[in-house]
Design a protein around this motif. Structure first.
Motif, PDB file in Angstrom:
ATOM      1  N   MET A 196      38.252  37.524  86.899  1.00  0.00           N
ATOM      2  CA  MET A 196      36.866  37.493  87.290  1.00  0.00           C
ATOM      3  C   MET A 196      36.068  36.499  86.451  1.00  0.00           C
ATOM      4  SD  MET A 196      34.425  40.469  88.295  1.00  0.00           S
ATOM      5  CE  MET A 196      32.712  40.387  88.132  1.00  0.00           C
ATOM      6  N   GLY A 197      36.547  36.192  85.232  1.00  0.00           N
ATOM      7  CA  GLY A 197      35.849  35.257  84.358  1.00  0.00           C
ATOM      8  C   GLY A 197      35.831  33.837  84.900  1.00  0.00           C
ATOM      9  N   TRP A 198      36.853  33.478  85.693  1.00  0.00           N
ATOM     10  CA  TRP A 198      36.936  32.118  86.229  1.00  0.00           C
ATOM     11  C   TRP A 198      36.286  31.986  87.601  1.00  0.00           C
ATOM     12  CZ3 TRP A 198      38.465  28.345  83.107  1.00  0.00           C
ATOM     13  CH2 TRP A 198      39.172  28.705  81.966  1.00  0.00           C
ATOM     14  N   THR A 199      35.916  33.066  88.199  1.00  0.00           N
ATOM     15  CA  THR A 199      35.343  33.040  89.546  1.00  0.00           C
ATOM     16  C   THR A 199      34.049  32.243  89.586  1.00  0.00           C
ATOM     17  OG1 THR A 199      36.289  35.225  89.928  1.00  0.00           O
ATOM     18  CG2 THR A 199      34.620  34.480  91.468  1.00  0.00           C
ATOM     19  N   TRP A 200      33.196  32.431  88.608  1.00  0.00           N
ATOM     20  CA  TRP A 200      31.918  31.694  88.599  1.00  0.00           C
ATOM     21  C   TRP A 200      32.149  30.202  88.446  1.00  0.00           C
ATOM     22  CZ3 TRP A 200      30.439  28.669  84.539  1.00  0.00           C
ATOM     23  CH2 TRP A 200      31.138  28.844  83.341  1.00  0.00           C
ATOM     24  N   LEU A 201      33.172  29.823  87.670  1.00  0.00           N
ATOM     25  CA  LEU A 201      33.480  28.397  87.497  1.00  0.00           C
ATOM     26  C   LEU A 201      33.975  27.787  88.802  1.00  0.00           C
ATOM     27  CD1 LEU A 201      33.666  25.981  85.620  1.00  0.00           C
ATOM     28  CD2 LEU A 201      35.965  26.736  84.994  1.00  0.00           C
ATOM     29  N   LEU A 202      34.807  28.524  89.512  1.00  0.00           N
ATOM     30  CA  LEU A 202      35.301  28.060  90.809  1.00  0.00           C
ATOM     31  C   LEU A 202      34.145  27.892  91.795  1.00  0.00           C
ATOM     32  CD1 LEU A 202      37.698  27.331  92.574  1.00  0.00           C
ATOM     33  CD2 LEU A 202      37.903  29.757  93.159  1.00  0.00           C
ATOM     34  N   TRP A 203      33.252  28.877  91.844  1.00  0.00           N
ATOM     35  CA  TRP A 203      32.092  28.778  92.744  1.00  0.00           C
ATOM     36  C   TRP A 203      31.195  27.603  92.362  1.00  0.00           C
ATOM     37  CZ3 TRP A 203      31.753  30.450  97.368  1.00  0.00           C
ATOM     38  CH2 TRP A 203      32.431  31.593  97.750  1.00  0.00           C
ATOM     39  N   LEU A 204      31.033  27.354  91.084  1.00  0.00           N
ATOM     40  CA  LEU A 204      30.221  26.225  90.624  1.00  0.00           C
ATOM     41  C   LEU A 204      30.836  24.895  91.054  1.00  0.00           C
ATOM     42  CD1 LEU A 204      27.783  25.238  88.993  1.00  0.00           C
ATOM     43  CD2 LEU A 204      29.269  25.230  86.970  1.00  0.00           C
ATOM     44  N   LEU A 205      32.154  24.778  90.918  1.00  0.00           N
ATOM     45  CA  LEU A 205      32.844  23.558  91.346  1.00  0.00           C
ATOM     46  C   LEU A 205      32.735  23.355  92.856  1.00  0.00           C
ATOM     47  CD1 LEU A 205      36.019  23.623  89.084  1.00  0.00           C
ATOM     48  CD2 LEU A 205      34.021  22.121  88.893  1.00  0.00           C
ATOM     49  N   VAL A 206      32.874  24.424  93.613  1.00  0.00           N
ATOM     50  CA  VAL A 206      32.731  24.331  95.071  1.00  0.00           C
ATOM     51  C   VAL A 206      31.309  23.921  95.432  1.00  0.00           C
ATOM     52  CG1 VAL A 206      32.711  25.685  97.204  1.00  0.00           C
ATOM     53  CG2 VAL A 206      34.610  25.921  95.590  1.00  0.00           C
ATOM     54  N   LEU A 207      30.336  24.523  94.770  1.00  0.00           N
ATOM     55  CA  LEU A 207      28.941  24.177  95.026  1.00  0.00           C
ATOM     56  C   LEU A 207      28.653  22.712  94.700  1.00  0.00           C
ATOM     57  CD1 LEU A 207      26.100  25.192  95.816  1.00  0.00           C
ATOM     58  CD2 LEU A 207      25.747  25.699  93.399  1.00  0.00           C
ATOM     59  N   LEU A 208      29.160  22.223  93.577  1.00  0.00           N
ATOM     60  CA  LEU A 208      28.967  20.811  93.210  1.00  0.00           C
ATOM     61  C   LEU A 208      29.641  19.871  94.203  1.00  0.00           C
ATOM     62  CD1 LEU A 208      29.337  20.925  89.330  1.00  0.00           C
ATOM     63  CD2 LEU A 208      27.252  20.570  90.674  1.00  0.00           C
ATOM     64  N   ALA A 209      30.832  20.237  94.683  1.00  0.00           N
ATOM     65  CA  ALA A 209      31.529  19.415  95.673  1.00  0.00           C
ATOM     66  C   ALA A 209      30.752  19.357  96.984  1.00  0.00           C
ATOM     67  CB  ALA A 209      32.939  19.957  95.902  1.00  0.00           C
ATOM     68  N   VAL A 210      30.225  20.505  97.422  1.00  0.00           N
ATOM     69  CA  VAL A 210      29.428  20.544  98.654  1.00  0.00           C
ATOM     70  C   VAL A 210      28.150  19.727  98.488  1.00  0.00           C
ATOM     71  CG1 VAL A 210      28.061  22.061 100.155  1.00  0.00           C
ATOM     72  CG2 VAL A 210      30.391  22.709  99.493  1.00  0.00           C
ATOM     73  N   LEU A 211      27.519  19.853  97.342  1.00  0.00           N
ATOM     74  CA  LEU A 211      26.304  19.087  97.073  1.00  0.00           C
ATOM     75  C   LEU A 211      26.580  17.585  97.076  1.00  0.00           C
ATOM     76  CD1 LEU A 211      23.296  19.258  96.377  1.00  0.00           C
ATOM     77  CD2 LEU A 211      23.962  19.320  93.965  1.00  0.00           C
ATOM     78  N   ALA A 212      27.673  17.151  96.452  1.00  0.00           N
ATOM     79  CA  ALA A 212      28.040  15.730  96.447  1.00  0.00           C
ATOM     80  C   ALA A 212      28.327  15.235  97.863  1.00  0.00           C
ATOM     81  CB  ALA A 212      29.248  15.511  95.545  1.00  0.00           C
ATOM     82  N   LEU A 213      28.980  16.063  98.657  1.00  0.00           N
ATOM     83  CA  LEU A 213      29.262  15.703 100.049  1.00  0.00           C
ATOM     84  C   LEU A 213      27.973  15.554 100.856  1.00  0.00           C
ATOM     85  CD1 LEU A 213      31.504  15.266 102.165  1.00  0.00           C
ATOM     86  CD2 LEU A 213      31.332  17.702 102.665  1.00  0.00           C
ATOM     87  N   LEU A 214      27.039  16.478 100.667  1.00  0.00           N
ATOM     88  CA  LEU A 214      25.758  16.403 101.387  1.00  0.00           C
ATOM     89  C   LEU A 214      24.949  15.171 100.977  1.00  0.00           C
ATOM     90  CD1 LEU A 214      24.637  20.146 101.429  1.00  0.00           C
ATOM     91  CD2 LEU A 214      25.458  18.760 103.358  1.00  0.00           C
ATOM     92  N   VAL A 215      24.950  14.848  99.698  1.00  0.00           N
ATOM     93  CA  VAL A 215      24.234  13.656  99.228  1.00  0.00           C
ATOM     94  C   VAL A 215      24.853  12.401  99.834  1.00  0.00           C
ATOM     95  CG1 VAL A 215      23.791  12.224  97.190  1.00  0.00           C
ATOM     96  CG2 VAL A 215      23.309  14.665  97.111  1.00  0.00           C
ATOM     97  N   GLY A 216      26.172  12.315  99.807  1.00  0.00           N
ATOM     98  CA  GLY A 216      26.847  11.166 100.405  1.00  0.00           C
ATOM     99  C   GLY A 216      26.586  11.047 101.893  1.00  0.00           C
ATOM    100  N   LEU A 217      26.597  12.167 102.582  1.00  0.00           N
ATOM    101  CA  LEU A 217      26.324  12.175 104.019  1.00  0.00           C
ATOM    102  C   LEU A 217      24.888  11.738 104.305  1.00  0.00           C
ATOM    103  CD1 LEU A 217      27.502  12.845 106.789  1.00  0.00           C
ATOM    104  CD2 LEU A 217      26.669  15.174 106.497  1.00  0.00           C
ATOM    105  N   TRP A 218      23.937  12.238 103.513  1.00  0.00           N
ATOM    106  CA  TRP A 218      22.526  11.848 103.669  1.00  0.00           C
ATOM    107  C   TRP A 218      22.373  10.327 103.509  1.00  0.00           C
ATOM    108  CZ3 TRP A 218      17.805  12.356 105.317  1.00  0.00           C
ATOM    109  CH2 TRP A 218      16.788  11.619 104.744  1.00  0.00           C
TER     110      TRP A 218
END
Length: 138
Positions: free
Chosen positions: A1-23
Motif C-alpha cells: 500500500m505504501g507504493w500505491t500513491w507513487l504509482l498513482w502519482l506517476l500515472v497522473l503525471l503521464a496523463v498530464l504530460a499527454l494532455l499538454v502535448g495533445l493541447w
C-alpha cells in the motif's frame, strides 16, 4: 500500500504530460489552418535566439503565436498602421526553408522576423494595401 500513491502519482503525471502535448498539437494544427497564417520566427535585437511561431493576418493587425506554448492567445500583436518593415533583408545561412531576415519596427521597438520569401511578399503587400489613415489634418 505504501507504493500505491507513487504509482498513482506517476500515472497522473503521464496523463498530464499527454494532455499538454495533445493541447499543443491541436493548437498548432488549428493555427496552421487559419486563412492568412504563415510560419514566422521572431527574435529581439539583442538576442541570437529565434522563437518559432505562426503569424496570422487580421484586418488591422497581425497576431503572432509561439510554436510551443500553452497560451491560447498571441504572444505578440502588431497593428498594421504602426508596423514598419525596414528596407534590406538577409538570407539566413543554413536555413532549410530559405528564410530571410527582416528588421521590423513598431514605434521605438525593434525586432526581427524570419520568414519565407513568399510570406515576406505577402506581408509587404498586406502592409501596402492598408486604407489611408485620417490623421486629423485640417
Amino acid at each position: 500500500m505504501g507504493w500505491t500513491w507513487l504509482l498513482w502519482l506517476l500515472v497522473l503525471l503521464a496523463v498530464l504530460a499527454l494532455l499538454v502535448g495533445l493541447w499543443m498539437l491541436v493548437r498548432l494544427r488549428a493555427l496552421g489552418r487559419v486563412v492568412g497564417s504563415f510560419s514566422c520566427a521572431w527574435r529581439a535585437p539583442e538576442s541570437q535566439d529565434w522563437s518559432s511561431g505562426v503569424a496570422v493576418y487580421g484586418v488591422e493587425r497581425i497576431d503572432w503565436f509561439r510554436m510551443l506554448s500553452l497560451r491560447p492567445g498571441p504572444a505578440a500583436r502588431w497593428r498594421r498602421s504602426e508596423l514598419v518593415i525596414e528596407p534590406g533583408r538577409r538570407v539566413l545561412p543554413g536555413s532549410a526553408w530559405g528564410a530571410v531576415e527582416v528588421e521590423c519596427r513598431v514605434g521605438r521597438d525593434c525586432f526581427y522576423l524570419a520568414l519565407e520569401g513568399d510570406a515576406l511578399a505577402g506581408l509587404t503587400s498586406w502592409l501596402e494595401s492598408s486604407p489611408p489613415v485620417d490623421r486629423g489634418a485640417a
